[in-house]
Design a protein around this motif. Structure first.
Motif, PDB file in Angstrom:
ATOM      1  N   MET A 171       6.393   9.237  -2.942  1.00  0.00           N
ATOM      2  CA  MET A 171       5.985   8.030  -2.655  1.00  0.00           C
ATOM      3  C   MET A 171       6.861   7.270  -1.695  1.00  0.00           C
ATOM      4  O   MET A 171       7.733   6.876  -2.326  1.00  0.00           O
ATOM      5  CB  MET A 171       5.564   7.217  -3.959  1.00  0.00           C
ATOM      6  CG  MET A 171       4.942   6.187  -3.683  1.00  0.00           C
ATOM      7  SD  MET A 171       4.600   5.255  -5.354  1.00  0.00           S
ATOM      8  CE  MET A 171       3.481   5.951  -6.120  1.00  0.00           C
ATOM      9  N   LEU A 172       6.445   7.269  -0.434  1.00  0.00           N
ATOM     10  CA  LEU A 172       7.741   6.853   0.244  1.00  0.00           C
ATOM     11  C   LEU A 172       7.242   5.477   0.850  1.00  0.00           C
ATOM     12  O   LEU A 172       6.112   5.063   1.147  1.00  0.00           O
ATOM     13  CB  LEU A 172       7.978   7.753   1.364  1.00  0.00           C
ATOM     14  CG  LEU A 172       8.606   9.258   1.149  1.00  0.00           C
ATOM     15  CD1 LEU A 172       8.739  10.059   2.481  1.00  0.00           C
ATOM     16  CD2 LEU A 172       9.833   9.184   0.426  1.00  0.00           C
ATOM     17  N   TYR A 173       8.150   4.646   1.524  1.00  0.00           N
ATOM     18  CA  TYR A 173       8.063   3.236   1.887  1.00  0.00           C
ATOM     19  C   TYR A 173       8.578   3.264   3.332  1.00  0.00           C
ATOM     20  O   TYR A 173       9.778   3.994   3.323  1.00  0.00           O
ATOM     21  CB  TYR A 173       8.458   2.280   0.917  1.00  0.00           C
ATOM     22  CG  TYR A 173       7.711   1.909  -0.440  1.00  0.00           C
ATOM     23  CD1 TYR A 173       6.782   0.910  -0.222  1.00  0.00           C
ATOM     24  CD2 TYR A 173       7.894   2.797  -1.274  1.00  0.00           C
ATOM     25  CE1 TYR A 173       5.843   0.977  -1.407  1.00  0.00           C
ATOM     26  CE2 TYR A 173       7.146   2.669  -2.639  1.00  0.00           C
ATOM     27  CZ  TYR A 173       6.261   1.653  -2.489  1.00  0.00           C
ATOM     28  OH  TYR A 173       5.530   1.515  -3.927  1.00  0.00           O
ATOM     29  N   ARG A 174       8.071   2.609   4.287  1.00  0.00           N
ATOM     30  CA  ARG A 174       8.746   2.082   5.504  1.00  0.00           C
ATOM     31  C   ARG A 174       8.695   0.607   5.280  1.00  0.00           C
ATOM     32  O   ARG A 174       7.939  -0.287   5.246  1.00  0.00           O
ATOM     33  CB  ARG A 174       8.028   2.415   6.679  1.00  0.00           C
ATOM     34  CG  ARG A 174       8.184   4.048   6.964  1.00  0.00           C
ATOM     35  CD  ARG A 174       7.613   4.364   8.376  1.00  0.00           C
ATOM     36  NE  ARG A 174       7.700   5.578   8.847  1.00  0.00           N
ATOM     37  CZ  ARG A 174       8.542   6.401   8.952  1.00  0.00           C
ATOM     38  NH1 ARG A 174       9.621   5.991   9.275  1.00  0.00           N
ATOM     39  NH2 ARG A 174       8.285   7.612   9.243  1.00  0.00           N
ATOM     40  N   GLY A 175      10.127   0.110   5.226  1.00  0.00           N
ATOM     41  CA  GLY A 175      10.213  -1.326   4.746  1.00  0.00           C
ATOM     42  C   GLY A 175       9.885  -1.659   3.496  1.00  0.00           C
ATOM     43  O   GLY A 175      10.167  -1.007   2.523  1.00  0.00           O
ATOM     44  N   VAL A 176       8.844  -2.407   3.330  1.00  0.00           N
ATOM     45  CA  VAL A 176       8.076  -2.622   2.062  1.00  0.00           C
ATOM     46  C   VAL A 176       6.802  -2.164   1.869  1.00  0.00           C
ATOM     47  O   VAL A 176       5.984  -2.626   1.140  1.00  0.00           O
ATOM     48  CB  VAL A 176       8.026  -4.212   1.665  1.00  0.00           C
ATOM     49  CG1 VAL A 176       9.667  -4.594   1.572  1.00  0.00           C
ATOM     50  CG2 VAL A 176       7.422  -4.818   2.644  1.00  0.00           C
ATOM     51  N   GLN A 177       6.284  -1.212   3.016  1.00  0.00           N
ATOM     52  CA  GLN A 177       4.670  -0.681   3.030  1.00  0.00           C
ATOM     53  C   GLN A 177       4.788   0.502   2.676  1.00  0.00           C
ATOM     54  O   GLN A 177       5.660   1.377   3.226  1.00  0.00           O
ATOM     55  CB  GLN A 177       4.478  -0.976   4.404  1.00  0.00           C
ATOM     56  CG  GLN A 177       4.417  -2.594   4.883  1.00  0.00           C
ATOM     57  CD  GLN A 177       3.211  -3.646   4.035  1.00  0.00           C
ATOM     58  OE1 GLN A 177       2.269  -2.866   3.804  1.00  0.00           O
ATOM     59  NE2 GLN A 177       3.836  -4.746   3.834  1.00  0.00           N
ATOM     60  N   ARG A 178       3.754   1.172   2.155  1.00  0.00           N
ATOM     61  CA  ARG A 178       3.662   2.599   1.579  1.00  0.00           C
ATOM     62  C   ARG A 178       3.447   3.235   3.061  1.00  0.00           C
ATOM     63  O   ARG A 178       2.709   3.001   3.802  1.00  0.00           O
ATOM     64  CB  ARG A 178       2.383   2.748   0.763  1.00  0.00           C
ATOM     65  CG  ARG A 178       2.602   2.367  -0.750  1.00  0.00           C
ATOM     66  CD  ARG A 178       3.753   3.307  -1.343  1.00  0.00           C
ATOM     67  NE  ARG A 178       2.914   4.872  -1.051  1.00  0.00           N
ATOM     68  CZ  ARG A 178       2.132   5.258  -1.850  1.00  0.00           C
ATOM     69  NH1 ARG A 178       1.631   4.718  -2.946  1.00  0.00           N
ATOM     70  NH2 ARG A 178       1.835   6.549  -1.533  1.00  0.00           N
ATOM     71  N   ALA A 179       4.315   4.170   3.050  1.00  0.00           N
ATOM     72  CA  ALA A 179       4.172   5.274   4.042  1.00  0.00           C
ATOM     73  C   ALA A 179       2.981   6.127   3.996  1.00  0.00           C
ATOM     74  O   ALA A 179       2.563   6.319   3.043  1.00  0.00           O
ATOM     75  CB  ALA A 179       5.496   6.046   4.269  1.00  0.00           C
ATOM     76  N   ASP A 180       2.360   6.562   5.026  1.00  0.00           N
ATOM     77  CA  ASP A 180       0.918   7.336   5.051  1.00  0.00           C
ATOM     78  C   ASP A 180       1.481   8.657   4.398  1.00  0.00           C
ATOM     79  O   ASP A 180       2.627   9.337   4.594  1.00  0.00           O
ATOM     80  CB  ASP A 180       0.537   7.721   6.428  1.00  0.00           C
ATOM     81  CG  ASP A 180      -0.717   8.404   6.418  1.00  0.00           C
ATOM     82  OD1 ASP A 180      -0.841   9.057   5.326  1.00  0.00           O
ATOM     83  OD2 ASP A 180      -1.381   8.220   7.472  1.00  0.00           O
ATOM     84  N   TRP A 227      14.787  -5.390  -2.598  1.00  0.00           N
ATOM     85  CA  TRP A 227      14.544  -4.155  -1.722  1.00  0.00           C
ATOM     86  C   TRP A 227      15.564  -3.820  -0.569  1.00  0.00           C
ATOM     87  O   TRP A 227      16.238  -4.828  -0.346  1.00  0.00           O
ATOM     88  CB  TRP A 227      12.978  -4.145  -0.988  1.00  0.00           C
ATOM     89  CG  TRP A 227      11.947  -3.922  -2.074  1.00  0.00           C
ATOM     90  CD1 TRP A 227      11.559  -4.860  -3.053  1.00  0.00           C
ATOM     91  CD2 TRP A 227      10.655  -3.242  -1.809  1.00  0.00           C
ATOM     92  NE1 TRP A 227      10.421  -4.379  -3.632  1.00  0.00           N
ATOM     93  CE2 TRP A 227       9.970  -3.250  -2.862  1.00  0.00           C
ATOM     94  CE3 TRP A 227      10.604  -2.151  -0.892  1.00  0.00           C
ATOM     95  CZ2 TRP A 227       8.754  -2.508  -3.374  1.00  0.00           C
ATOM     96  CZ3 TRP A 227       9.391  -1.337  -1.480  1.00  0.00           C
ATOM     97  CH2 TRP A 227       8.495  -1.512  -2.377  1.00  0.00           C
ATOM     98  N   PRO A 228      15.656  -2.811  -0.237  1.00  0.00           N
ATOM     99  CA  PRO A 228      16.848  -2.669   0.928  1.00  0.00           C
ATOM    100  C   PRO A 228      16.805  -3.550   2.055  1.00  0.00           C
ATOM    101  O   PRO A 228      17.534  -4.077   2.450  1.00  0.00           O
ATOM    102  CB  PRO A 228      16.407  -1.279   1.384  1.00  0.00           C
ATOM    103  CG  PRO A 228      16.012  -0.416   0.511  1.00  0.00           C
ATOM    104  CD  PRO A 228      14.927  -1.500  -0.339  1.00  0.00           C
ATOM    105  N   THR A 229      15.473  -3.862   2.463  1.00  0.00           N
ATOM    106  CA  THR A 229      15.184  -4.846   3.532  1.00  0.00           C
ATOM    107  C   THR A 229      15.633  -6.288   3.249  1.00  0.00           C
ATOM    108  O   THR A 229      15.782  -7.370   4.056  1.00  0.00           O
ATOM    109  CB  THR A 229      13.927  -4.871   4.276  1.00  0.00           C
ATOM    110  OG1 THR A 229      12.810  -5.185   3.125  1.00  0.00           O
ATOM    111  CG2 THR A 229      13.689  -3.573   4.938  1.00  0.00           C
ATOM    112  N   GLY A 230      15.723  -6.562   1.859  1.00  0.00           N
ATOM    113  CA  GLY A 230      16.236  -8.062   1.504  1.00  0.00           C
ATOM    114  C   GLY A 230      17.677  -7.952   0.856  1.00  0.00           C
ATOM    115  O   GLY A 230      18.425  -8.859   0.566  1.00  0.00           O
TER     116      GLY A 230
END
Length: 213
Positions: A118-127, A95-98
């Motif tokens: 379907m978006l993510y912030r870091g590795v968590q699904r964004a609301d 993932w980008p953070t990795g």
């Protein structure tokens, strides 16, 4: 263009014509096989150079800059995570953070709905309700501007890398209503006109005089 004019521009980029390998080459400055992404990340294979993820021994530009004092962030499309590593079970090294990006806001697949992504912030699904239901490109740009403002407010003299990869030119093609309205009616007869072109061309060819025998 103003941003490009004030920064450093490069003109030797190894592109492959498809998504994942080209992005791996762009982020690492290496041949896509050397980076481990010889083909789309959706279909990794056990053969050398085709694992579908950027190899740990192939550093990205984000990793190099972060180790040299930069803040790093990625926004938008990251199609370099194998399909079997896109769940919340990880692993997250692809993932980008990795891969050296301290902050990530975007999607990790080949395409995304432009209005219900379907978006993510870091590795968590964004609301899903995170932000207005605007075109995805605008949401990505707004988040990048917000991040840069906060980064400069926190450390005005600290350099940063902000990488934006919009997905709007990839399917599904969903133009804003205002753009569609500008071309209303202009292509209504396109199919009919195109169908007539071959016969018209044949008529012109048929009128050519025969070559002397």
């Amino acid at each position: 263009m103003r941003v490009a004019a004030q920064g450093q521009r490069y003109n030797r980029f190894h592109t492959t014509g498809i998504c994942s390998p080209s992005r791996a080459a762009l982020l690492t400055g290496r041949n896509h096989h050397a980076a481990g992404v010889g083909w789309l990340s959706d279909v990794p294979s056990p053969y050398p150079g085709y694992g579908g993820k950027i190899l740990p021994e192939t550093a990205t530009v984000a990793q190099i800059l972060r180790l040299n004092g930069y803040n790093t962030a990625m926004f938008g499309k990251h199609h370099n995570t194998p399909s079997n590593e896109r769940s919340e079970a990880g692993p997250f090294d692809a993932w980008p953070t990795g891969l050296g990006f301290e902050y990530f806001y975007g999607f990790v697949s080949g395409d995304s709905d432009q209005y219900s992504p379907m978006l993510y912030r870091g590795v968590q699904r964004a609301d899903p309700q995170d932000g207005p239901r605007e075109l995805l490109d605008k949401r990505l740009a707004d988040d990048m501007i917000r991040w840069i403002h906060n980064q400069k407010a926190g450390a005005p003299d600290k350099p940063f890398l902000a990488y934006l990869a919009p997905g709007s030119t990839h399917a599904p093609h969903q133009a804003p209503p205002a753009y569609i309205a500008r071309f209303k009616g202009k292509f209504d007869q396109a199919g009919t006109r195109c169908a007539k072109r071959p016969s018209a061309a044949r008529s012109r060819w048929a009128s050519f005089p025969k070559e002397p025998g």
